[in-house]
Design an enzyme around this catalytic site. Structure first.
Site, PDB file in Angstrom:
ATOM      1  N   GLY A   1       0.813  -1.213   0.000  1.00 36.91           N
ATOM      2  CA  GLY A   1       0.000   0.000   0.000  1.00 36.91           C
ATOM      3  C   GLY A   1       0.847   1.263   0.000  1.00 36.91           C
ATOM      4  O   GLY A   1       1.983   1.272  -0.492  1.00 36.91           O
TER       5      GLY A   1
ATOM      6  N   GLU B   1       6.398   3.584  10.876  1.00 38.20           N
ATOM      7  CA  GLU B   1       6.757   4.455   9.757  1.00 38.20           C
ATOM      8  C   GLU B   1       6.205   5.856  10.020  1.00 38.20           C
ATOM      9  O   GLU B   1       5.067   6.021  10.399  1.00 38.20           O
ATOM     10  CB  GLU B   1       6.177   3.881   8.458  1.00 38.20           C
ATOM     11  CG  GLU B   1       6.553   4.661   7.230  1.00 38.20           C
ATOM     12  CD  GLU B   1       8.046   4.917   7.160  1.00 38.20           C
ATOM     13  OE1 GLU B   1       8.828   3.969   7.122  1.00 38.20           O
ATOM     14  OE2 GLU B   1       8.446   6.106   7.166  1.00 38.20           O
TER      15      GLU B   1
ATOM     16  N   CYS C   1      -4.815   8.092   8.713  1.00 39.36           N
ATOM     17  CA  CYS C   1      -4.210   7.741  10.002  1.00 39.36           C
ATOM     18  C   CYS C   1      -4.550   8.638  11.187  1.00 39.36           C
ATOM     19  O   CYS C   1      -4.735   8.130  12.289  1.00 39.36           O
ATOM     20  CB  CYS C   1      -2.706   7.657   9.841  1.00 39.36           C
ATOM     21  SG  CYS C   1      -2.267   6.254   8.804  1.00 39.36           S
TER      22      CYS C   1
HETATM   23  P1  NAD Z   1      -3.029   0.382   2.505  1.00 41.10           P
HETATM   24  O1  NAD Z   1      -4.448   0.027   2.752  1.00 41.10           O
HETATM   25  O2  NAD Z   1      -2.669   1.331   1.424  1.00 41.10           O
HETATM   26  O3  NAD Z   1      -2.220  -0.987   2.214  1.00 41.10           O
HETATM   27  C1  NAD Z   1      -2.365  -2.147   2.951  1.00 41.10           C
HETATM   28  C2  NAD Z   1      -2.220  -3.343   1.991  1.00 41.10           C
HETATM   29  O4  NAD Z   1      -2.133  -4.553   2.742  1.00 41.10           O
HETATM   30  C3  NAD Z   1      -3.410  -3.539   1.039  1.00 41.10           C
HETATM   31  O5  NAD Z   1      -2.971  -3.439  -0.298  1.00 41.10           O
HETATM   32  C4  NAD Z   1      -3.922  -4.962   1.361  1.00 41.10           C
HETATM   33  O6  NAD Z   1      -4.384  -5.667   0.235  1.00 41.10           O
HETATM   34  C5  NAD Z   1      -2.688  -5.599   1.951  1.00 41.10           C
HETATM   35  N1  NAD Z   1      -2.919  -6.779   2.801  1.00 41.10           N
HETATM   36  C6  NAD Z   1      -3.873  -6.982   3.742  1.00 41.10           C
HETATM   37  N2  NAD Z   1      -3.704  -8.172   4.332  1.00 41.10           N
HETATM   38  C7  NAD Z   1      -2.615  -8.746   3.753  1.00 41.10           C
HETATM   39  C8  NAD Z   1      -1.915  -9.973   3.962  1.00 41.10           C
HETATM   40  N3  NAD Z   1      -2.305 -10.846   4.879  1.00 41.10           N
HETATM   41  N4  NAD Z   1      -0.831 -10.209   3.195  1.00 41.10           N
HETATM   42  C9  NAD Z   1      -0.423  -9.335   2.261  1.00 41.10           C
HETATM   43  N5  NAD Z   1      -1.038  -8.165   2.034  1.00 41.10           N
HETATM   44  C10 NAD Z   1      -2.111  -7.862   2.775  1.00 41.10           C
HETATM   45  O7  NAD Z   1      -2.464   0.860   3.901  1.00 41.10           O
HETATM   46  P2  NAD Z   1      -1.238   1.899   4.162  1.00 41.10           P
HETATM   47  O8  NAD Z   1      -1.696   3.295   4.007  1.00 41.10           O
HETATM   48  O9  NAD Z   1      -0.040   1.429   3.405  1.00 41.10           O
HETATM   49  O10 NAD Z   1      -1.002   1.670   5.724  1.00 41.10           O
HETATM   50  C11 NAD Z   1      -0.460   0.464   6.216  1.00 41.10           C
HETATM   51  C12 NAD Z   1      -0.130   0.659   7.691  1.00 41.10           C
HETATM   52  O11 NAD Z   1       0.865   1.688   7.820  1.00 41.10           O
HETATM   53  C13 NAD Z   1      -1.303   1.104   8.557  1.00 41.10           C
HETATM   54  O12 NAD Z   1      -1.187   0.507   9.822  1.00 41.10           O
HETATM   55  C14 NAD Z   1      -1.105   2.593   8.682  1.00 41.10           C
HETATM   56  O13 NAD Z   1      -1.642   3.102   9.884  1.00 41.10           O
HETATM   57  C15 NAD Z   1       0.401   2.715   8.702  1.00 41.10           C
HETATM   58  N6  NAD Z   1       0.932   4.002   8.214  1.00 41.10           N
HETATM   59  C16 NAD Z   1       0.405   4.582   7.097  1.00 41.10           C
HETATM   60  C17 NAD Z   1       0.960   5.768   6.608  1.00 41.10           C
HETATM   61  C18 NAD Z   1       0.425   6.444   5.380  1.00 41.10           C
HETATM   62  O14 NAD Z   1       0.894   7.521   5.060  1.00 41.10           O
HETATM   63  N7  NAD Z   1      -0.534   5.872   4.663  1.00 41.10           N
HETATM   64  C19 NAD Z   1       2.072   6.327   7.238  1.00 41.10           C
HETATM   65  C20 NAD Z   1       2.602   5.692   8.373  1.00 41.10           C
HETATM   66  C21 NAD Z   1       2.019   4.524   8.834  1.00 41.10           C
HETATM   67  C1  UGA Z   2       0.706  11.894   8.921  1.00 36.56           C
HETATM   68  C2  UGA Z   2       1.985  12.220   9.683  1.00 36.56           C
HETATM   69  O1  UGA Z   2       2.442  13.529   9.315  1.00 36.56           O
HETATM   70  C3  UGA Z   2       3.073  11.193   9.371  1.00 36.56           C
HETATM   71  O2  UGA Z   2       4.230  11.445  10.168  1.00 36.56           O
HETATM   72  C4  UGA Z   2       2.542   9.788   9.676  1.00 36.56           C
HETATM   73  O3  UGA Z   2       3.494   8.814   9.345  1.00 36.56           O
HETATM   74  C5  UGA Z   2       1.277   9.556   8.882  1.00 36.56           C
HETATM   75  O4  UGA Z   2       0.294  10.584   9.226  1.00 36.56           O
HETATM   76  C6  UGA Z   2       0.626   8.250   9.207  1.00 36.56           C
HETATM   77  O5  UGA Z   2       0.830   7.671  10.253  1.00 36.56           O
HETATM   78  O6  UGA Z   2      -0.175   7.871   8.339  1.00 36.56           O
HETATM   79  P1  UGA Z   2      -0.146  12.249   6.440  1.00 36.56           P
HETATM   80  O7  UGA Z   2      -1.481  11.979   7.038  1.00 36.56           O
HETATM   81  O8  UGA Z   2       0.253  11.477   5.245  1.00 36.56           O
HETATM   82  O9  UGA Z   2       0.993  12.015   7.532  1.00 36.56           O
HETATM   83  O10 UGA Z   2      -0.029  13.797   6.039  1.00 36.56           O
HETATM   84  P2  UGA Z   2       0.124  15.143   6.913  1.00 36.56           P
HETATM   85  O11 UGA Z   2       1.042  16.046   6.222  1.00 36.56           O
HETATM   86  O12 UGA Z   2       0.409  14.852   8.326  1.00 36.56           O
HETATM   87  O13 UGA Z   2      -1.333  15.775   6.793  1.00 36.56           O
HETATM   88  C7  UGA Z   2      -2.444  15.190   7.446  1.00 36.56           C
HETATM   89  C8  UGA Z   2      -3.643  16.099   7.311  1.00 36.56           C
HETATM   90  O14 UGA Z   2      -3.474  17.268   8.097  1.00 36.56           O
HETATM   91  C9  UGA Z   2      -3.895  16.591   5.882  1.00 36.56           C
HETATM   92  O15 UGA Z   2      -5.268  16.617   5.623  1.00 36.56           O
HETATM   93  C10 UGA Z   2      -3.309  17.989   5.896  1.00 36.56           C
HETATM   94  O16 UGA Z   2      -3.876  18.827   4.933  1.00 36.56           O
HETATM   95  C11 UGA Z   2      -3.663  18.428   7.304  1.00 36.56           C
HETATM   96  N1  UGA Z   2      -2.802  19.509   7.817  1.00 36.56           N
HETATM   97  C12 UGA Z   2      -1.474  19.304   7.982  1.00 36.56           C
HETATM   98  C13 UGA Z   2      -3.383  20.721   8.167  1.00 36.56           C
HETATM   99  O17 UGA Z   2      -4.604  20.912   8.043  1.00 36.56           O
HETATM  100  N2  UGA Z   2      -2.575  21.706   8.664  1.00 36.56           N
HETATM  101  C14 UGA Z   2      -1.239  21.525   8.850  1.00 36.56           C
HETATM  102  O18 UGA Z   2      -0.563  22.480   9.308  1.00 36.56           O
HETATM  103  C15 UGA Z   2      -0.684  20.291   8.488  1.00 36.56           C
END
Ligand code: NAD
Ligand code: UGA
Length: 462
Positions: free
Chosen positions: A12, A160, A275
């Protein structure tokens, strides 16, 4: 412990970019990214990647086919790897105990069961997903109860911190890498094995190690603090609008205090993304589970202010348009939850568009990266009736098409191109008085006023 091959379950927004960068920085490592979703894997293997991120295509192009591989063969990937990252989704649970707050750990559990089933010898399992504190212990129990006697495991937490839209930048130059492990000789060896992968491009002093529980909890707390800053400044944006102060000026003045700092003080129509809300709700649930109701209530206010900010923005539009938007066309600029991403999960645009549609406004949406189908699916999932979408939603190819015949223009995402539009042309296209609602405070307001727009800016007012 020598690591030759790593794999990642979950391709993802985190798994894909993170593994692509590791592969690019560590050509000596074989990196396999495995996912259940065939369409997603096919897209990772094509020229149209499933995730839009600046520079991601270059990083993938450098390593794919050399030491970076995308596959649906999950079992094969686990068998080959000495280190398995788990980067599957952990969404808010929508059913049963903890519904609406707890993290749904079904994907984590199923990944752990598959690892247990096919593993032989020693493997390091790395939690990359954001999970509730103590999940490593559940993973270890599942692994040990279901694997062959020859299999042994060490579980690490390595959350992450990348933000979407700047993922490659964040991965290349992270503020810190956090690794949590057990305080045992095996735990220390596993932590060092993972640290030495990051050390290929991250200075050692930025790789910090802790115990498992501190690492798991730090991730959720980081997101809680970041989102709290946004709700804090958004709450003040309402006070600014009521008093004639300008929230940008307030943010600048307080941000120059080094103890506060200037970042994450941009008032907006509300934070979105997959998130912040999920992790806040999970923190609230954790606090309740540990009998800390005051702490739970404190953090739940961050979500409440965010919900209020989104509905406040809609209320402002309806009131300003003479208390009715029925059949009025409203050009919505931006649907992604922030600029430079195609991700729409929990975007404030869902609430704003849903509520305007419920007021029977006609919505004309333009976003440079989000597909028409993506927008429609989000609104359907938010409960908007299909018939209302058919009659009142239009997805436009650009901002000018959206503005044609519009009574108002609402900016919901801070895409750079919106600040540089041809506003004289837009003014000509719109119904008069032409209203602008800038939910990101990015437009050139002085120019707009000279052109005759009626301009509302978040945190500044009309
Ligand atoms: P996502 O939904 O984009 O991707 C998750 C993927 O996992 C999907 O493609 C799904 O098909 C796959 N999956 C599910 N079960 C599986 C299995 N058993 N084996 C293999 N694949 C499997 O999610 P994401 O945004 O990448 O987030 C993943 C995790 O990272 C979450 O816990 C999220 O909170 C965390 N996280 C996300 C961000 C972000 O910016 N999106 C940043 C930091 C942390
Ligand atoms: C956030 C964190 O910044 C990451 O460190 C973390 O890894 C990630 O969540 C996660 O765990 O998924 P992200 O959600 O991708 O990252 O993007 P951000 O830049 O944090 O923005 C989040 C939301 O807050 C957006 O809708 C953005 O527009 C809003 N935002 C951000 C504001 O409204 N004001 C700000 O000053 C900053």
């Amino acid at each position: 412990m020598k690591i030759n091959t790593i794999c990642c379950l979950g391709a993802g927004y985190v798994g894909g970019p993170t593994m692509a960068l590791i592969a690019a920085k560590c050509p000596h490592l074989k990196v396999i990214v495995a996912d259940l979703n065939e369409r997603r894997i096919a897209a990772w293997n094509s020229d149209t990647l499933p995730v839009y991120e600046p520079d991601l295509d270059k990083v993938v192009a450098e390593a794919r086919g050399r030491n970076l591989h995308f596959t649906t063969d999950i079992r094969g990937a686990i068998v080959e790897a000495e280190m398995v990252f788990v980067s599957v989704g952990t969404p808010t649970k929508s059913y049963g105990i903890g519904a609406g707050r707890a993290a749904d750990l079904c994907y984590i559990e199923s990944a752990a069961r598959t690892i247990a089933e096919v593993s032989q010898g020693h493997k390091i399992i790395v939690e990359k997903s954001t999970i509730p504190v103590k999940t490593a212990s559940a993973i270890k129990t599942i692994l040990e109860a279901n694997s062959s006697p020859s299999a042994t495991f060490e579980v690490l937490s390595n959350p992450e911190f990348l933000a979407e839209g700047t993922a490659i930048e964040d991965l290349e130059d992270p503020d810190r890498i956090l690794i949590g492990g057990e305080n045992t000789p095996g735990g220390h060896l596993a932590v060092e094995a993972l640290a030495s992968i990051y050390a290929n491009w991250v200075p050692r002093e930025r790789i910090i190690t802790t115990n498992l529980w501190s690492s798991e909890l730090s991730k959720i707390v980081a997101n809680a603090f970041l989102s709290q800053r946004i709700s804090s400044i958004n709450s003040i944006s309402a006070l600014c609008e009521a008093t004639g102060a300008d929230v940008k000026e307030v943010a600048r003045a307080i941000g120059m205090d080094q103890r506060i700092g200037p970042r994450f003080l941009r008032a907006s129509v509300g934070f979105g993304g997959s998130c912040f809300q999920k992790d806040l709700l999970n923190l609230v649930y954790l606090c309740e589970s540990f009998h800390l109701p005051e702490v739970a209530e404190y953090w739940s206010q961050v979500v409440k202010i965010n919900d209020w900010q989104k509905s406040r923005f809609v209320g402002r539009i309806v009131r300003t348009l003479f208390n009715t938007v029925t059949n009025k066309r409203i050009a919505v600029l931006g649907f992604a939850f922030k600029k430079d991403t195609n991700d729409t999960r929990e975007t404030a645009a869902i609430n704003v568009c849903r509520d305007l549609l419920r007021e029977r406004a006609r919505i004309a949406v333009y976003d440079p990266q989000v597909t028409a189908d993506g927008i429609r699916q989000e609104l359907l999932a938010a409960g908007v009736e299909p018939a209302l979408l058919d009659s009142h939603l239009e997805i436009c190819p650009d901002a000018y098409a959206a503005s044609e015949g519009a009574h108002a223009l609402a900016v919901l995402t801070e895409w750079d191109e919106f600040a540089a539009l041809d506003f004289p042309r837009i003014h000509t296209l719109m119904v008069k008085p032409a209203f602008v609602f800038d939910g990101r405070a990015i437009l050139p307001h002085d120019e707009l006023q000279v052109l005759g727009f009626e301009c509302f800016t978040i945190g500044k007012g009309l």
